[in-house]
Design a protein around this motif. Structure first.
Motif, PDB file in Angstrom:
ATOM      1  N   SER A  19       7.801   1.432  -1.671  1.00 24.34           N
ATOM      2  CA  SER A  19       7.045   0.286  -0.890  1.00 24.34           C
ATOM      3  C   SER A  19       6.649   0.838   0.631  1.00 24.34           C
ATOM      4  CB  SER A  19       8.072  -0.654  -0.771  1.00 24.34           C
ATOM      5  OG  SER A  19       7.517  -1.893   0.276  1.00 24.34           O
ATOM      6  N   ALA A  20       7.811   1.628   1.028  1.00 21.11           N
ATOM      7  CA  ALA A  20       7.201   1.997   2.619  1.00 21.11           C
ATOM      8  C   ALA A  20       6.047   2.934   2.505  1.00 21.11           C
ATOM      9  CB  ALA A  20       8.575   2.409   3.228  1.00 21.11           C
ATOM     10  N   VAL A  21       6.370   4.058   1.769  1.00 22.78           N
ATOM     11  CA  VAL A  21       5.398   4.975   1.708  1.00 22.78           C
ATOM     12  C   VAL A  21       4.120   4.796   1.217  1.00 22.78           C
ATOM     13  CG1 VAL A  21       4.875   7.468   0.678  1.00 22.78           C
ATOM     14  CG2 VAL A  21       7.107   7.107   1.832  1.00 22.78           C
ATOM     15  N   LEU A  23      -0.334   3.749   1.776  1.00 23.67           N
ATOM     16  CA  LEU A  23      -1.553   3.906   2.383  1.00 23.67           C
ATOM     17  C   LEU A  23      -1.361   3.953   4.172  1.00 23.67           C
ATOM     18  CD1 LEU A  23      -3.857   1.768   0.339  1.00 23.67           C
ATOM     19  CD2 LEU A  23      -3.863   4.080   0.529  1.00 23.67           C
ATOM     20  N   GLY A  24      -0.174   3.257   4.426  1.00 22.16           N
ATOM     21  CA  GLY A  24      -0.038   3.026   5.917  1.00 22.16           C
ATOM     22  C   GLY A  24       0.197   4.363   6.447  1.00 22.16           C
ATOM     23  N   ASN A  25       0.937   5.359   5.515  1.00 26.24           N
ATOM     24  CA  ASN A  25       1.397   6.705   6.111  1.00 26.24           C
ATOM     25  C   ASN A  25       0.141   7.533   6.102  1.00 26.24           C
ATOM     26  OD1 ASN A  25       3.533   5.403   4.576  1.00 26.24           O
ATOM     27  ND2 ASN A  25       4.622   6.917   5.373  1.00 26.24           N
ATOM     28  N   PHE A 101      -6.392  -6.894   0.818  1.00 28.13           N
ATOM     29  CA  PHE A 101      -7.270  -5.753   1.251  1.00 28.13           C
ATOM     30  C   PHE A 101      -6.671  -4.350   0.669  1.00 28.13           C
ATOM     31  CE2 PHE A 101      -4.182  -5.771   4.776  1.00 28.13           C
ATOM     32  CZ  PHE A 101      -3.792  -4.144   4.846  1.00 28.13           C
ATOM     33  N   TYR A 102      -5.351  -4.433   0.646  1.00 28.46           N
ATOM     34  CA  TYR A 102      -4.668  -3.062   0.167  1.00 28.46           C
ATOM     35  C   TYR A 102      -5.287  -2.853  -1.246  1.00 28.46           C
ATOM     36  CZ  TYR A 102      -0.557   0.106   0.558  1.00 28.46           C
ATOM     37  OH  TYR A 102       0.180   1.069   0.741  1.00 28.46           O
ATOM     38  N   SER A 103      -5.512  -3.670  -1.979  1.00 28.65           N
ATOM     39  CA  SER A 103      -5.923  -3.330  -3.589  1.00 28.65           C
ATOM     40  C   SER A 103      -7.369  -2.728  -3.277  1.00 28.65           C
ATOM     41  CB  SER A 103      -5.951  -4.394  -4.234  1.00 28.65           C
ATOM     42  OG  SER A 103      -6.437  -4.601  -5.260  1.00 28.65           O
ATOM     43  N   LEU A 226       5.828  -1.469  11.873  1.00 26.22           N
ATOM     44  CA  LEU A 226       6.293  -2.597  10.687  1.00 26.22           C
ATOM     45  C   LEU A 226       5.660  -2.369   9.285  1.00 26.22           C
ATOM     46  CD1 LEU A 226       6.671  -5.974  12.740  1.00 26.22           C
ATOM     47  CD2 LEU A 226       8.140  -3.945  12.753  1.00 26.22           C
ATOM     48  N   PHE A 227       4.362  -2.155   9.540  1.00 23.42           N
ATOM     49  CA  PHE A 227       3.527  -2.102   8.114  1.00 23.42           C
ATOM     50  C   PHE A 227       3.973  -0.870   7.524  1.00 23.42           C
ATOM     51  CE2 PHE A 227      -0.178  -0.405   5.670  1.00 23.42           C
ATOM     52  CZ  PHE A 227      -0.715  -1.380   5.262  1.00 23.42           C
ATOM     53  N   THR A 228       4.332   0.288   8.133  1.00 21.07           N
ATOM     54  CA  THR A 228       4.615   1.515   7.392  1.00 21.07           C
ATOM     55  C   THR A 228       5.960   1.239   6.703  1.00 21.07           C
ATOM     56  OG1 THR A 228       4.878   3.919   7.290  1.00 21.07           O
ATOM     57  CG2 THR A 228       5.746   2.812   9.373  1.00 21.07           C
TER      58      THR A 228
END
Ligand code: PHE
Length: 470
Positions: A19-21, A23-25, A101-103, A226-228
């Motif tokens: 979950s964490a890793v 598009l944020g990274n 938006f992520y999708s 927080l996002f990442t």
């Protein structure tokens, strides 16, 4: 019906890291960093990951594991108040903003992956000739909509499999693949001419720019942190609600933060040397940065098509392992609260996300609103609410939950942790939220602090009970 649980210890960790890793990274990090002055931003970001992220993760885990319910039901059951259920309802709203938006971005990645893979059979990379114009036409419109729907469909397939056979199995396959491929890509990038200049740019810290810009980067840096770590949306509450056994929550939170940060650093070790060895200016800001600069770069490298396929393949896997954690929030809500079975829950959520995502795919103004204006603030406010809940509603019960399964060393940190999540971090998050609305720039530091103390203090007073942290 008995509630599902993770099959193994490592399964939970990999799902949470998955979950964490994401598009944020890889996608968001370079352009947000570039837009906010590079190294100054990086330092604040790392500080927030450590000082807010790790205790914050433990906070969300404590809520989830204790309640064994979705964020809405968890806050309601643990507090006995419907008011808190409404606060929990913000998680579902945040998940809606996130996945919508992520999708769409996941769809862009998928498209670049498919086109790179097709070009392996021979022929040029279609996005390479005019990367900027190509991204412009790919990023919004009916093609973007189509790829968004495919990405959303893939996400749904995994979630449909359930906690063990879908999410756990999926992330157990995906995460090691992401790590291995990134290491291979980073090693390959190191062999490129001028890689050293890339490292120098990426890893140089400049304290004077930090001093000058601290308050302007605080909001975006905290938002990115927080996002990442997937914090503030209730993802980590939801995932921890599937914990069957009592494992050390502080240990798991530390492991997740370290693995997530390593992948972030690793992604930078792929991206920056590549850009420098080709003389591409890093950080043309905005959501197109990755697509325009990196995609353009691949075309000029020997073996670039293969590298491009591997790269976009990794990013697609990382994105998928995050999007499933977003979809799981409303799905667990519908399963727990309405008694829907998983299929029906996924179907309902899918229809909603297909529509809200379509608005993001078709209209760049909506995308800007969701991906830039709303998301960081929702996560910041969401985490502040969760942590206030931990400190002032769960209070000493949170300490008991914190200690379950934790070793002696971690247990001894319990009281300090509770004080941090109950008092210090909510203050910091409220302050950050105020600066993100430009308050500090307008009225100055101390008035902003005063207001943050006022707002947080009012919350503390309102929530004060015999069980609370102070
Ligand atoms: N952490 C994910 C990423 O970096 C995004 C995310 C945010 C996932 C919030 C779930 C909840 O891509």
């Amino acid at each position: 019906m008995t509630r599902e649980t993770w099959a193994t210890r490592i399964g939970f960790i990999l799902a949470a890291v998955g979950s964490a890793v994401g598009l944020g990274n890889i996608w968001r990090f370079p352009w947000v960093t570039a837009e906010n002055g590079g190294s100054a931003f990086l330092l604040v970001y790392l500080f927030v990951v450590l000082a807010v992220g790790v205790p914050g993760l433990v906070g969300e885990f404590v809520i989830g594991r204790r309640a064994k319910r979705n964020p809405v039901g968890a806050l309601r059951d643990l507090s006995g108040s419907t008011g808190w259920a409404v606060v929990g309802g913000f998680s579902v709203l945040t998940a809606l903003v996130l996945l919508s938006f992520y999708s769409v971005v996941g769809g862009w990645i998928l498209r670049y992956f498919v086109e790179s893979a097709l070009a392996l059979a021979g022929g040029p990379l279609p996005y390479a000739a005019e990367p900027g114009a190509y991204f412009g036409s790919a990023s919004a419109g009916t093609d973007a909509l189509a790829y968004h729907l495919v990405f959303l469909g893939l996400t749904a397939v995994v979630v449909l499999g359930g906690v063990r056979k879908g999410i756990e199995l999926g992330t157990t396959v995906m995460m090691p693949a992401v790590f291995v491929l990134l290491v291979v890509l980073a090693a390959w990038a190191a062999t490129q001419p001028d890689a050293a200049a890339g490292y120098a740019f990426y890893l140089s810290f400049d304290l004077s720019t930090l001093e000058e810009n601290f308050f302007s980067v605080l909001g975006p840096a905290a938002g990115q942190a927080l996002f990442t770590l997937s914090l503030g949306a209730g993802t980590m509450v939801t995932y921890a609600s599937y914990l069957g056994e009592d494992r050390s929550l502080p240990f798991d939170a530390g492991t997740i933060a370290v693995l997530n940060t390593s992948v972030g650093v690793l992604a930078g070790l792929v991206v920056f040397p590549l850009l420098f060895s080709l003389g591409v200016e890093p950080g043309s800001p905005g959501p197109g940065a990755l697509f325009v600069s990196i995609a353009g770069a691949f075309a000029r490298l020997p073996g670039g098509t293969l590298i491009a396929s591997a790269f976009f393949g990794v990013v697609a896997l990382a994105a998928l392992s995050s999007s499933i954690s977003m979809l799981e929030i409303p799905v667990s809500f519908l399963v727990d609260e309405f008694g829907f079975d998983r299929r029906r829950s996924v179907a309902v959520a899918l229809v909603v996300f297909a529509v809200t995502g379509a608005a993001n795919a078709l209209d760049p103004a909506v995308f800007q609103l969701f991906a830039v204006t709303l998301v960081d603030r929702l996560l910041t406010a969401g985490l502040a609410a969760f942590l206030l809940f931990v400190g002032w509603v769960l209070g000493r019960d949170a300490l008991e939950e914190f200690r379950l399964g934790a070793g002696d060393l971690a247990s001894s940190l319990g009281p300090a942790w509770l004080y941090a999540v109950g008092v210090v971090l909510p203050l910091f998050l409220v302050f950050t939220l105020l600066t993100s609305f430009g308050l500090e720039a307008r009225v100055g530091f101390w008035p902003t602090v005063a207001l943050a103390v006022g707002v947080a203090g009012a919350a503390f007073l309102g929530l004060r009970s015999s069980n609370s942290v102070v």
